[in-house]
Motif scaffolding. Structure first.
Motif, PDB file in Angstrom:
ATOM      1  N   ALA A  47       0.907  -1.014  -0.630  1.00 20.30           N
ATOM      2  CA  ALA A  47       0.168  -0.317  -0.106  1.00 20.30           C
ATOM      3  C   ALA A  47       1.281   1.565   0.184  1.00 20.30           C
ATOM      4  O   ALA A  47       0.719   2.325  -0.495  1.00 20.30           O
ATOM      5  CB  ALA A  47      -0.781   0.079   1.397  1.00 20.30           C
ATOM      6  N   THR A  48       1.310   1.383   0.730  1.00 18.84           N
ATOM      7  CA  THR A  48       3.431   2.662   1.227  1.00 18.84           C
ATOM      8  C   THR A  48       3.764   2.676  -0.583  1.00 18.84           C
ATOM      9  O   THR A  48       3.833   3.653  -0.875  1.00 18.84           O
ATOM     10  CB  THR A  48       3.531   2.109   1.339  1.00 18.84           C
ATOM     11  N   ALA A  49       4.258   1.452  -1.334  1.00 13.36           N
ATOM     12  CA  ALA A  49       4.568   1.330  -2.321  1.00 13.36           C
ATOM     13  C   ALA A  49       3.628   1.938  -3.528  1.00 13.36           C
ATOM     14  O   ALA A  49       3.785   2.862  -4.440  1.00 13.36           O
ATOM     15  CB  ALA A  49       5.067   0.458  -3.078  1.00 13.36           C
ATOM     16  N   MET A  50       2.399   1.363  -3.075  1.00 11.24           N
ATOM     17  CA  MET A  50       1.203   2.112  -4.564  1.00 11.24           C
ATOM     18  C   MET A  50       0.756   3.130  -4.250  1.00 11.24           C
ATOM     19  O   MET A  50       0.302   4.425  -5.324  1.00 11.24           O
ATOM     20  CB  MET A  50      -0.205   1.132  -4.677  1.00 11.24           C
ATOM     21  N   GLY A  51       1.059   4.205  -2.933  1.00  8.35           N
ATOM     22  CA  GLY A  51       1.170   5.656  -2.699  1.00  8.35           C
ATOM     23  C   GLY A  51       1.804   6.221  -3.133  1.00  8.35           C
ATOM     24  O   GLY A  51       1.803   7.332  -3.445  1.00  8.35           O
ATOM     25  N   ALA A  52       2.686   5.853  -3.402  1.00 11.34           N
ATOM     26  CA  ALA A  52       3.423   6.959  -3.664  1.00 11.34           C
ATOM     27  C   ALA A  52       4.054   6.199  -5.290  1.00 11.34           C
ATOM     28  O   ALA A  52       4.686   7.579  -5.976  1.00 11.34           O
ATOM     29  CB  ALA A  52       5.631   5.769  -3.018  1.00 11.34           C
ATOM     30  N   TYR A  53       3.594   5.255  -5.404  1.00 15.19           N
ATOM     31  CA  TYR A  53       3.551   5.142  -7.199  1.00 15.19           C
ATOM     32  C   TYR A  53       2.054   6.309  -8.038  1.00 15.19           C
ATOM     33  O   TYR A  53       2.212   7.121  -8.447  1.00 15.19           O
ATOM     34  CB  TYR A  53       3.208   3.838  -8.054  1.00 15.19           C
ATOM     35  N   ALA A  54       1.252   6.220  -6.938  1.00 16.35           N
ATOM     36  CA  ALA A  54       0.080   7.171  -7.707  1.00 16.35           C
ATOM     37  C   ALA A  54       0.754   8.291  -7.817  1.00 16.35           C
ATOM     38  O   ALA A  54       0.177   9.023  -8.263  1.00 16.35           O
ATOM     39  CB  ALA A  54      -1.151   6.937  -6.140  1.00 16.35           C
ATOM     40  N   ARG A  55       1.238   8.400  -6.347  1.00 17.13           N
ATOM     41  CA  ARG A  55       1.594  10.465  -6.320  1.00 17.13           C
ATOM     42  C   ARG A  55       2.738  10.748  -7.345  1.00 17.13           C
ATOM     43  O   ARG A  55       2.341  11.945  -7.856  1.00 17.13           O
ATOM     44  CB  ARG A  55       2.353  10.249  -5.139  1.00 17.13           C
ATOM     45  N   GLU A  56       3.179   9.413  -7.926  1.00 19.81           N
ATOM     46  CA  GLU A  56       4.068   9.714  -8.230  1.00 19.81           C
ATOM     47  C   GLU A  56       3.527  10.190 -10.305  1.00 19.81           C
ATOM     48  O   GLU A  56       4.247  10.721 -10.948  1.00 19.81           O
ATOM     49  CB  GLU A  56       5.325   8.520  -9.067  1.00 19.81           C
ATOM     50  N   MET A  57       2.986   9.392  -9.910  1.00 14.86           N
ATOM     51  CA  MET A  57       2.320   9.026 -11.148  1.00 14.86           C
ATOM     52  C   MET A  57       1.268  10.950 -11.736  1.00 14.86           C
ATOM     53  O   MET A  57       0.921  11.136 -12.324  1.00 14.86           O
ATOM     54  CB  MET A  57       0.561   8.626 -11.208  1.00 14.86           C
ATOM     55  N   LYS A  58       0.974  10.993 -10.302  1.00  9.60           N
ATOM     56  CA  LYS A  58      -0.374  12.096 -10.345  1.00  9.60           C
ATOM     57  C   LYS A  58       0.476  13.397 -10.601  1.00  9.60           C
ATOM     58  O   LYS A  58       0.412  14.459 -11.386  1.00  9.60           O
ATOM     59  CB  LYS A  58      -0.926  12.595  -8.999  1.00  9.60           C
TER      60      LYS A  58
END
Length: 118
Positions: A47-58
């Motif tokens: 979940a932490t990795a996915m959150g970081a990925y989502a922030r990067e994509m945004k």
């Protein structure tokens, strides 16, 4: 809720007054608790990795949108006589401000490409 100390429980079931059935049940439950804790930790990491990925994509989308806005600002429509609309960037502009020679109708190929039009 406090964490259950499975290590202490594993030690406690060795007491001579604990029946083998109860000890086996407690040990099985301790194994299950430890497994669930490991899975929970892995899920939190994902979940932490996915959150970081989502922030990067945004952030990437924001950068892309800003670039597209800059391109659209360059290729803006300009009204010219006698009621034609041309692309201010693609058309040749004289030093006196008039457009002459190469004049590109609006929307120009660049704007059409951005809009997905043929």
């Amino acid at each position: 809720m406090t964490d259950l100390d499975t290590t202490a429980l594993r030690t406690a079931v060795r007491h001579p007054r604990v029946t083998p059935w109860a000890a086996g049940t407690v040990l099985a439950l301790c194994d299950e608790i430890d497994q669930l804790r490991a899975e929970n930790g892995a899920a939190r990491g994902e979940a932490t990795a996915m959150g970081a990925y989502a922030r990067e994509m945004k952030q990437g989308v924001t950068v892309r949108d800003a670039a597209l806005d800059r391109v659209r600002a360059l290729h803006r429509p300009v009204e010219v006589e006698p009621s034609d609309t041309i692309c201010g960037e693609c058309s040749y502009r004289l030093s006196n401000g008039r457009y002459f020679g190469k004049v590109e109708d609006y929307p120009c190929p660049t704007i059409r490409a951005l809009d997905g039009a043929p």
